[in-house]
Write an enzyme that holds these catalytic residues in place. Structure first.
Site, short mmCIF file in Angstrom:
data_model
loop_
_atom_site.label_atom_id
_atom_site.label_comp_id
_atom_site.label_asym_id
_atom_site.label_seq_id
_atom_site.Cartn_x
_atom_site.Cartn_y
_atom_site.Cartn_z
N ASP A 488 37.80 41.38 45.08
CA ASP A 488 37.58 41.69 43.57
C ASP A 488 37.28 40.62 42.50
O ASP A 488 36.69 40.84 41.50
CB ASP A 488 38.31 42.78 42.93
C1 GLC Z 1 43.51 44.68 45.50
C2 GLC Z 1 42.62 45.71 45.56
C3 GLC Z 1 41.61 45.92 46.51
C4 GLC Z 1 40.87 44.41 46.76
C5 GLC Z 1 41.93 43.27 46.77
C6 GLC Z 1 41.25 41.80 47.06
O1 GLC Z 1 44.34 44.50 46.54
O2 GLC Z 1 43.36 46.73 45.23
O3 GLC Z 1 40.87 46.75 46.46
O4 GLC Z 1 40.18 44.47 47.80
O5 GLC Z 1 42.80 43.09 45.73
O6 GLC Z 1 40.50 41.71 45.78
#
Ligand code: GLC
Length: 800
Positions: A488
């Site tokens: 993200d």
């Molecule tokens: C958090 C989010 C997940 C994402 C991860 C890496 O765990 O919940 O959806 O893939 O971060 O950014």
């Protein structure tokens, strides 16, 4: 471990020193009513949604931390001494307390002032109560170990939130004008509600014309001698939960219209030497629509200790069923406790609760993540297939007919669209794992609505996800990054025009491969030419553009910039494209091996392999949030645990069992000294701070991580090799050469396979022979016998 240890049978984590470095919590829930409970009694309770249905308050990130909670005060009416049945909030003599977290329950034991106390907290399954009722039970026993008669008062205490958690937090000054709390002497129960309620997730400014649809209740199994309804009256000025004034001066026994609503119920207990008494509190909710006819039975339901004990036994039996579907007996007993109990437990909790409520998450800002839920579902497919099916359908309903899905959703029709390039395709993972596990291909035909009013079968939804991917390609033929992929924080790759995700390309290849396999297995392979050629185009693009000599790059940024490549100063290598190259089955084995060796050489640390390195040390708006985060934490170069499961899978796919297990073992949550690790040692955390930060080894965001689901599946499917396929259960382990063998059990489509594996040649992989119920098996797919149990003997070895 300094603060505790697993019980002998592995089913409990016993906290022997309650001064844990952070709140070490557990989850208690029925499916509609949820509670968290720390070793010190802290935690929240909510009904259905932590945002809209908050029953009690919990102040995250406040001091002292982990307050308030579910507190039972004991007072010696002769000496005036006061303590609590959990060490906090009164905080007397930590050494007198011991806490056991089990599956669906937590027990706090103590011996203070000659009184042996024990309280078990749990949420009964509430069979038959539907969504109209929900509750938690605090079942206490006090035994007089002092050798003299004792006159005690016992007071249960909660601080209510009553409805929308965010409004309660940011608008308390007005919100408190709608609180009503009163004691019903006839029912011996306190009732609390709010006559105003907000249900919009997005805007809290909107004044809705409704009241909270629940009454909260708080009751106890003996006549109440005094009660309190207002926080100010209970705690008193300049006091806290540690030393409530009302326990010195007496409870006012007055109702409240307005103010910070609390529930305090006091009962009297007299104990001769050696005598003991039970005191059972229950806290819960009743739907307003059913209040009049339900209230008497609802408050009486778990009033006696025997009913509470029977309900607790059912909760425990329920968890045994969930956790009993797989068993491992490896040469590493310290891994077995996770494989058998704590990892599948965490995985189901994470799926049922979503990333919404924990010691770290307020349960306010976000609903269920689409991709998170899809991944959590793969654990449920094994442990609780009926729930997995419901989850797949729920996910399908979050999709538009063009394949786009809500990134976050609340299950009540509300959600949020973003531009992540991976989200929709995770549905393929969840659906294929469910069908492989159960053989229930009927799921594919099930019709579900799209968000735009159209409808289609689940298979239509899966194909729509691929169509979304096909229409979202960039200059190199790879997915346009948008506002992120699995990561993200790679949210501005390529600036506003969007770069391309190399990992995303691999992920889509892997998902199309899954879809092709599904179609093939169900006689629908004929029309899948276009799918195949889309997949092949992606593979070609990846192999042509994404190899950097020793590893695969992460992304294309603005102007063709190669993020995650040797050209870069920071973030030169990312783990995910290396592991997913293997998971996607990219064809060049030499590259796959080289890529994983690069991970070993460049990303591994004593705490496990990092997500990327070197961490970003300059803000780069054309890469995004990752570069704004401090180096060595979160996505910016921490040991992010979730991708390590994929790395283990990749090593297994290439047959390197020693290396795979080495990563697995080092990532187990109890490997690092708790004073350094800080988070709970019995569940995975989202990340462990890496060597690029001076808090190296510190974990954070425990419980709510996809790590659990993936570690559960990867350890059973890839390491122990008991893998569901459409044609049956496969057995194909990839283990350390030093293992002489192992035992495992796996329930698959109604048969319990009891498997013994021997490794006489000391190999890492390769099945030489399989015998099932005394008969040789050709290949690695186990037969499906009539009987409920199938005994399997597997010899590994060098195959000719
Ligand atoms: C958090 C989010 C997940 C994402 C991860 C890496 O765990 O919940 O959806 O893939 O971060 O950014």
């Amino acid at each position: 471990m300094r603060y505790g240890h697993f019980s002998g049978d592995g089913r409990e984590f016993v906290i022997t020193d309650v001064r844990t470095p952070s709140p070490w919590i557990n989850y208690l829930y029925s499916g509609t009513y949820f509670a968290t409970i720390s070793a010190n009694g802290g935690g929240i309770s909510y009904d259905r949604s932590p945002l809209h249905g908050r029953v009690t308050r919990y102040r995250i990130n406040d001091v002292p931390p982990d307050r308030p909670g579910k507190y039972i005060y004991v007072k010696d009416r002769d000496s005036g001494e006061v303590w609590s049945l959990t060490w906090q909030p009164v905080g007397r003599d930590a050494a007198a307390y011991r806490v056991r977290h089990g599956f669906g329950y937590t027990v706090a034991e103590s011996e203070v002032a000659g009184i042996a106390g024990s309280v078990v907290f749990f949420v009964p399954a509430d069979e038959g109560a539907g969504e109209e009722e929900g509750r938690e039970v605090w079942r206490a026993t006090l035994r007089n170990a002092s050798g003299r008669p004792r006159r005690l008062s016992v007071t249960g205490y909660v601080e209510f939130a009553l409805g929308h958690a965010l409004v309660d937090l940011i608008n308390q000054c007005d919100d408190q004008h709608f609180n009503r709390v009163s004691f019903d002497r006839g029912l011996n129960a306190l009732f609390a509600t709010k006559t105003y309620w907000v249900t919009e997730s997005g805007g809290t400014q909107q004044q809705e014309n409704k009241e909270w649809d629940r009454w909260a209740f708080f009751t106890v199994d003996r006549p109440v001698s005094g009660y309190e309804t207002l926080r100010e009256r209970f705690l008193g000025p300049f006091r806290s939960e540690a030393d409530p004034a009302a326990l010195e001066t007496g409870l006012s026994s007055r109702d409240a219209d307005f103010g910070n609503a609390v529930g305090a119920l006091e009962v009297e207990v007299e104990l001769g030497p050696g005598e003991s008494a039970d005191v059972v509190f229950s806290l819960g909710v009743i739907a307003k629509a059913a209040f009049e006819e339900r209230k008497a039975s609802a408050v009486a339901r778990f009033r006696d200790a025997a009913a509470a004990d029977a309900a607790l036994a059912r909760v425990r039996a329920g968890w045994e069923r969930v956790l009993g579907r797989t068993r491992a007996r490896t040469p590493e007993p310290e891994a077995d406790v996770f494989l058998n109990f704590w990892t599948p437990y965490q995985a189901k909790v994470a799926c049922d609760v979503g990333r919404v409520a924990s010691f770290y998450y307020w349960g306010i800002g976000r609903g269920f993540g689409f991709r998170d839920t899809a991944q959590d579902t793969i654990a449920l497919a094994v442990s609780d297939a009926a729930s997995a099916r419901r989850r797949v359908l729920l996910l399908a309903r979050q999709m538009r007919s063009d394949g786009r899905v809500y990134h976050h959703f609340y299950g009540d029709g509300q959600g949020e669209f973003t531009c992540h390039c991976d989200d929709p395709l995770w549905l393929i993972l969840a659906a294929t794992e469910y069908v492989k596990e159960t053989g229930d291909a009927g799921l594919l035909e099930q019709v579900e609505p799209f968000l735009d009013g159209k409808e289609g079968t689940v298979l239509d939804h899966l194909l729509a996800a691929v169509r979304f991917a096909e229409t979202n390609l960039g200059r190199h033929g790879l997915p346009v990054f948008g506002r992120g992929d699995w990561n993200d924080t790679l949210d501005y790759i390529g600036g506003e025009d969007g770069g391309e995700s190399v990992w995303g390309g691999m992920f889509i290849v892997a998902m199309i491969n899954r879809l092709l396999e599904l179609l093939e297995a169900h006689g629908r392979g004929a029309g899948s030419g276009p799918l195949r050629s889309f997949r092949d185009r992606l593979v070609e693009a990846l192999e042509t553009h994404a190899w950097d000599g020793e590893w695969y790059i992460r992304a294309f940024g603005a102007g063709g910039r190669r993020v995650g490549s040797k050209d870069e100063r920071y973030g030169r290598i990312f783990v995910n494209p290396q592991s997913w190259a293997a998971i996607a089955g990219l064809p060049d084995r030499r590259r796959l091996l080289r890529a994983l060796d690069s991970v070993r050489e460049r990303l591994d640390t004593p705490y496990g392999p990092k997500i990327c390195a070197p961490a970003f040390r300059e803000i780069d708006p054309r890469v995004g949030l990752i570069t704004r985060c401090v180096p060595g934490k979160k996505e910016n170069g921490a040991v992010f645990c979730h991708p390590v499961a994929w790395l283990i899978q990749a090593e297994c796919l290439l047959g390197r069992g020693g290396r795979a297990f080495d990563y697995f073992r080092r990532l187990l949550p109890d490997r690092v000294d708790s004073d350094v690790f800080v988070a709970e040692p019995y569940v995975y955390s989202q990340y462990i701070t890496s060597d690029e930060h001076d808090e190296a080894g510190r974990a954070s965001h425990s419980w709510q991580t996809g790590t659990a689901a993936w570690m559960y599946r990867v350890s059973f499917d890839q390491i122990l090799g008991l893998r569901p396929t459409y044609g049956g259960l496969a057995v194909d382990p990839v283990i350390p050469a030093a293992w002489k063998g192992f035992g495992a059990e796996r329930v698959f489509r109604g048969v319990r396979y009891e498997v013994e594996v021997e490794n006489p040649d000391g190999v890492e992989s390769g099945v030489a022979s399989v015998v099932a119920d005394g008969r040789p098996v050709t290949g690695v797919i186990l037969p499906r016998p009539e009987a409920a149990v199938c005994r399997v003997r597997v010899i590994l070895g060098r195959t000719p």
